[in-house]
Design a protein around this motif. Structure first.
Motif, PDB file in Angstrom:
ATOM      1  N   ARG A  72     -20.757   3.426  -7.353  1.00 26.57           N
ATOM      2  CA  ARG A  72     -20.515   3.479  -8.799  1.00 26.57           C
ATOM      3  C   ARG A  72     -19.748   2.226  -9.223  1.00 26.57           C
ATOM      4  O   ARG A  72     -19.089   1.592  -8.387  1.00 26.57           O
ATOM      5  CB  ARG A  72     -19.684   4.729  -9.137  1.00 26.57           C
ATOM      6  CG  ARG A  72     -20.400   6.025  -8.809  1.00 26.57           C
ATOM      7  CD  ARG A  72     -19.431   7.189  -8.864  1.00 26.57           C
ATOM      8  NE  ARG A  72     -18.319   6.989  -7.947  1.00 26.57           N
ATOM      9  CZ  ARG A  72     -17.366   7.881  -7.707  1.00 26.57           C
ATOM     10  NH1 ARG A  72     -17.385   9.058  -8.339  1.00 26.57           N
ATOM     11  NH2 ARG A  72     -16.408   7.646  -6.858  1.00 26.57           N
ATOM     12  N   PRO A  73     -19.819   1.892 -10.501  1.00 21.88           N
ATOM     13  CA  PRO A  73     -19.109   0.681 -10.981  1.00 21.88           C
ATOM     14  C   PRO A  73     -17.634   0.654 -10.588  1.00 21.88           C
ATOM     15  O   PRO A  73     -17.116  -0.398 -10.190  1.00 21.88           O
ATOM     16  CB  PRO A  73     -19.282   0.755 -12.504  1.00 21.88           C
ATOM     17  CG  PRO A  73     -20.570   1.512 -12.685  1.00 21.88           C
ATOM     18  CD  PRO A  73     -20.625   2.504 -11.562  1.00 21.88           C
ATOM     19  N   THR A  74     -16.965   1.775 -10.643  1.00 25.56           N
ATOM     20  CA  THR A  74     -15.543   1.767 -10.275  1.00 25.56           C
ATOM     21  C   THR A  74     -15.364   1.528  -8.781  1.00 25.56           C
ATOM     22  O   THR A  74     -14.359   0.963  -8.347  1.00 25.56           O
ATOM     23  CB  THR A  74     -14.862   3.100 -10.650  1.00 25.56           C
ATOM     24  OG1 THR A  74     -15.642   4.172 -10.112  1.00 25.56           O
ATOM     25  CG2 THR A  74     -14.761   3.254 -12.159  1.00 25.56           C
ATOM     26  N   ASP A  75     -16.356   1.978  -7.994  1.00 25.75           N
ATOM     27  CA  ASP A  75     -16.279   1.721  -6.557  1.00 25.75           C
ATOM     28  C   ASP A  75     -16.468   0.241  -6.265  1.00 25.75           C
ATOM     29  O   ASP A  75     -15.829  -0.314  -5.363  1.00 25.75           O
ATOM     30  CB  ASP A  75     -17.329   2.544  -5.807  1.00 25.75           C
ATOM     31  CG  ASP A  75     -16.968   4.015  -5.789  1.00 25.75           C
ATOM     32  OD1 ASP A  75     -15.759   4.325  -5.862  1.00 25.75           O
ATOM     33  OD2 ASP A  75     -17.882   4.848  -5.707  1.00 25.75           O
TER      34      ASP A  75
ATOM     35  N   ASP B 111     -15.603  -2.175  -8.260  1.00 26.46           N
ATOM     36  CA  ASP B 111     -14.341  -2.822  -8.653  1.00 26.46           C
ATOM     37  C   ASP B 111     -13.287  -2.717  -7.560  1.00 26.46           C
ATOM     38  O   ASP B 111     -12.466  -3.630  -7.389  1.00 26.46           O
ATOM     39  CB  ASP B 111     -13.784  -2.184  -9.933  1.00 26.46           C
ATOM     40  CG  ASP B 111     -14.666  -2.480 -11.144  1.00 26.46           C
ATOM     41  OD1 ASP B 111     -15.486  -3.416 -11.067  1.00 26.46           O
ATOM     42  OD2 ASP B 111     -14.540  -1.754 -12.144  1.00 26.46           O
ATOM     43  N   ALA B 112     -13.316  -1.621  -6.821  1.00 29.47           N
ATOM     44  CA  ALA B 112     -12.278  -1.407  -5.803  1.00 29.47           C
ATOM     45  C   ALA B 112     -12.408  -2.364  -4.629  1.00 29.47           C
ATOM     46  O   ALA B 112     -11.486  -2.488  -3.817  1.00 29.47           O
ATOM     47  CB  ALA B 112     -12.327   0.029  -5.299  1.00 29.47           C
TER      48      ALA B 112
ATOM     49  N   ARG C 262     -22.468  -8.798  -7.756  1.00 27.64           N
ATOM     50  CA  ARG C 262     -21.161  -8.151  -7.545  1.00 27.64           C
ATOM     51  C   ARG C 262     -21.308  -6.904  -6.679  1.00 27.64           C
ATOM     52  O   ARG C 262     -20.480  -6.634  -5.811  1.00 27.64           O
ATOM     53  CB  ARG C 262     -20.493  -7.771  -8.873  1.00 27.64           C
ATOM     54  CG  ARG C 262     -19.960  -8.972  -9.666  1.00 27.64           C
ATOM     55  CD  ARG C 262     -19.139  -8.518 -10.878  1.00 27.64           C
ATOM     56  NE  ARG C 262     -17.758  -8.223 -10.577  1.00 27.64           N
ATOM     57  CZ  ARG C 262     -17.212  -7.006 -10.574  1.00 27.64           C
ATOM     58  NH1 ARG C 262     -17.938  -5.948 -10.869  1.00 27.64           N
ATOM     59  NH2 ARG C 262     -15.940  -6.834 -10.291  1.00 27.64           N
TER      60      ARG C 262
ATOM     61  N   ASP D  91      -7.773   7.590  -0.334  1.00 25.05           N
ATOM     62  CA  ASP D  91      -8.532   6.353  -0.531  1.00 25.05           C
ATOM     63  C   ASP D  91      -8.007   5.303   0.437  1.00 25.05           C
ATOM     64  O   ASP D  91      -6.884   4.828   0.302  1.00 25.05           O
ATOM     65  CB  ASP D  91      -8.387   5.876  -1.981  1.00 25.05           C
ATOM     66  CG  ASP D  91      -9.335   4.716  -2.304  1.00 25.05           C
ATOM     67  OD1 ASP D  91      -9.866   4.095  -1.365  1.00 25.05           O
ATOM     68  OD2 ASP D  91      -9.531   4.456  -3.503  1.00 25.05           O
TER      69      ASP D  91
ATOM     70  N   ARG E 178      -9.140   2.353   0.785  1.00 27.12           N
ATOM     71  CA  ARG E 178      -9.469   0.991   0.381  1.00 27.12           C
ATOM     72  C   ARG E 178      -8.275   0.081   0.127  1.00 27.12           C
ATOM     73  O   ARG E 178      -8.295  -1.087   0.536  1.00 27.12           O
ATOM     74  CB  ARG E 178     -10.410   1.018  -0.833  1.00 27.12           C
ATOM     75  CG  ARG E 178     -11.812   1.471  -0.463  1.00 27.12           C
ATOM     76  CD  ARG E 178     -12.689   1.652  -1.668  1.00 27.12           C
ATOM     77  NE  ARG E 178     -12.162   2.681  -2.572  1.00 27.12           N
ATOM     78  CZ  ARG E 178     -12.805   3.121  -3.633  1.00 27.12           C
ATOM     79  NH1 ARG E 178     -13.999   2.620  -3.942  1.00 27.12           N
ATOM     80  NH2 ARG E 178     -12.282   4.056  -4.393  1.00 27.12           N
TER      81      ARG E 178
ATOM     82  N   LYS F 185     -11.924  -7.394   0.637  1.00 21.71           N
ATOM     83  CA  LYS F 185     -11.945  -7.530  -0.819  1.00 21.71           C
ATOM     84  C   LYS F 185     -12.463  -8.914  -1.226  1.00 21.71           C
ATOM     85  O   LYS F 185     -12.025  -9.918  -0.679  1.00 21.71           O
ATOM     86  CB  LYS F 185     -10.540  -7.331  -1.388  1.00 21.71           C
ATOM     87  CG  LYS F 185      -9.976  -5.929  -1.127  1.00 21.71           C
ATOM     88  CD  LYS F 185      -8.465  -5.874  -1.268  1.00 21.71           C
ATOM     89  CE  LYS F 185      -7.906  -4.531  -0.816  1.00 21.71           C
ATOM     90  NZ  LYS F 185      -7.671  -4.440   0.661  1.00 21.71           N
TER      91      LYS F 185
END
Lengths: 407, 407
Positions: free
Chosen positions: A2-5, A7-8, A35, A58, A60, A66
């Protein structure tokens, strides 16, 4: 993801504790959102599943690799005919990844598994990828041995200053008896060679047992030193099973070897490191298999990464594919390897770069002019041992070529 | 080379003593005369200078690699954008080379240096080359250990017959404490998993020391065996510096590991062999770095060669990039690796092929149908540990999928 994933798996470099991360530059070609591909690259090489089912956690923040820099440009087609044609618009992407070394520690095999493993070459939508460079924080580097002698130590052993170190690979490389081998090596030493070395293909073998070869070479070296008043070294090839390599070190060094050759990738970089922890003489790493990982543009790994790792593991000198058409290595890649030996690397000493391949007195001026420093090893095989005037004449021709350049 | 020198690197297979030679299949792209290129390939990987200057001798009859088969077809251009554009008309050439193993003996690093070394990737006029296959005479094979347990031994340890072996990679792979790790592994064992394994990225690391992880996993395994009445194994990842790997074997096995994972290329094939000579439990070899050497068509090495070498060095099972888009390996290449595990290999036992990559209960039917034998390992990561019903439900889903296929 997902988009938030996605971003992480991105971070601002300045929010990270640099001492905790390796920096990895990758270039890759992907289908779909660059991305998302970069996030997958980070996920697959660190923590692709970051929580247990039904547990609110989490992994991460601490454990994820990263993305700290990304540039993408559209491309019309992949540059290589690889399997796994990705869906969606194609891009060539350059990323820098911050990878937390605390995931695995200062261990070469685990480092290789992270930066060149499944999580790099099997990333969804990314069939073409190369690790271009790697950078280490000093505190991580400090946990590796690096060269024991390095450039300065080699110069001191040979009392050879302000000039290249001259090496010769005894040829015929395969088949000579130890006595015949030592006889022509002695000739080359008398002609001005610093280091007579085994070919990387010459092993501890029934027709030339290392113990006998080292004994004969040790005696020949002593004679050559007396005759010339100059220091000489015999470099014995101890490439063998890692379970034997320390024993071979002892056999070779006790009988007369003053340096050792080891084929770094065939033995394994970790085997090189193990030998370094045991060694009492300088170690020269040789390059079999390197081209298999590095030649194809945009794929595999850039050779400078392998050079840096050999230096990290303790190679006092790195023999690398050198200049000239035969080696099929672009000049800028050879120079990147030379710099990877000599440039500052925290607490790790410089290693001597030894670019090689079909060199002779004739190629020395170009090699020296290209390298632009005297801190290199110049290695000839047939250029000395196939010389029309024999090994002594061959070695003398190389030294004469240097004298002409240096004056 | 002169024409007569080229001829000296060719031989009629039937005139050679087969027991003295490895057979190597290479495909290459070259400029100029294909026979000359093939002769150079043989010379560079054996004895490129076959006599001393001024001595009447010839090391080629005994020591030269020799072309025993050659087919060439003209091509319009090289298939890859590599440096070193060769002069003259271009050909794609397929050769079989007989390489005398007496040049170096039954030593993996020296074998690698010969067949994948400087004399392969730096042959004049040959910028594109791949080692497609390797064959060994039985007397040479007999000097390597091969699998200690193999397929039959693994089945006996697990009392698992006439079906695949079911493996699960505990996820999240990075970050779990040993207690949390063992708790979800136990769930998966209770759901029907045979072998719970460390991820190839999980090391002996401060946040999960191998001693503690193996202890917890051993206890969990014992409980799962009591609860299910079935045999279970914990596979511990001992990938680490070769100087530590035997010690880690002892740590893991004494506390509860019944099998070990080792990243074969990162540790080095010779490190794998060393571990084999020490091991009391089955060894599973994992595939980091393999794709870096094998993905680009026509370049590097075919994966089956690496699979054969892992089997030769003693891998009881070879975990390999498997089926499905994500792994980006053509199906025929996966199958070549499967065969390289299972086909007859003189005195060397079969190894269990474990094709892996994003598998789950849903992919099992296709994998089984493609492989066409029950002699394989089926490994899931997120397919079990990311399953919506948790690890127990995930493992049960895989076993249920098998029950449906087998009835």
């Amino acid at each position: 993801m997902r988009p938030t994933d996605i971003d992480a798996f991105f971070a601002d470099r300045h929010t990270l504790d640099a001492a905790q991360y390796l920096e990895l530059d990758y270039t890759f070609e992907c289908g779909g959102d660059p991305r998302a591909a970069a996030a997958h690259l980070c996920a697959e090489q660190s923590t692709a599943q970051w929580q247990r089912v039904g547990v609110d956690e989490d992994y991460r923040p601490r454990h994820a690799a990263k993305v700290i820099a990304l540039e993408a440009e559209p491309i019309a087609a992949l540059s290589l005919p690889v399997p796994g044609a990705p869906a969606g618009p194609l891009h060539r992407v350059r990323v820098t990844v911050a990878h937390p070394h605390g995931n695995f520690g200062p261990r070469i095999p685990n480092l290789l598994s992270a930066v060149l493993g499944e999580g790099v070459y099997h990333v969804p939508g990314v069939p073409v990828i190369r690790l271009d460079d790697i950078r280490f924080p000093d505190a991580y580097l400090a946990q590796f041995p690096g060269p024991q002698f390095g450039v300065a130590g080699l110069r001191q052993l040979l009392d050879a200053h302000d000039r290249p170190i001259f090496l010769g690979v005894v040829k015929p490389n395969i088949g000579l008896t130890p006595a015949a081998f030592a006889a022509i090596a002695e000739e080359a030493w008398l002609g001005g060679l610093d280091i007579a070395k085994d070919d990387e293909m010459l092993a501890d073998i029934d027709w030339s047992p290392l113990a006998e070869r080292a004994q004969r070479m040790g005696e020949a070296r002593a004679r050559a030193e007396r005759a010339t008043g100059a220091r000489k070294l015999y470099m014995a090839n101890v490439t063998d099973e890692v379970s034997r390599i320390r024993e071979l070190h002892d056999v070779a060094v006790s009988r007369g070897a003053g340096a050792l050759l080891v084929n770094a990738l065939p033995v394994g970089l970790s085997g090189l490191r193990m030998l370094r922890e045991h060694a009492r003489v300088p170690l020269f790493a040789h390059f079999p298999m390197v081209a298999a990982l590095t030649r194809v543009p945009g794929y595999g790994v850039h050779a400078r990464v392998l050079t840096k790792l050999q230096r990290l593991c303790g190679a006092d000198a790195v023999i690398m594919p050198g200049f000239g058409d035969r080696m099929m290595v672009p000049e800028d890649e050879v120079m990147a390897n030379v710099r990877a030996c000599l440039e500052p690397m925290g607490p790790i000493q410089p290693a001597l770069p030894v670019p090689g391949g079909s060199d002779s007195a004739e190629t020395l001026p170009r090699v020296y002019a290209t390298i632009g420093t005297r801190d290199f090893g110049f290695v000839c095989g047939r250029g000395i041992f196939g010389h029309a005037d024999g090994p002594r004449g061959g070695a003398a021709s190389v030294r004469a070529a240097w004298t002409q350049l240096a004056t």
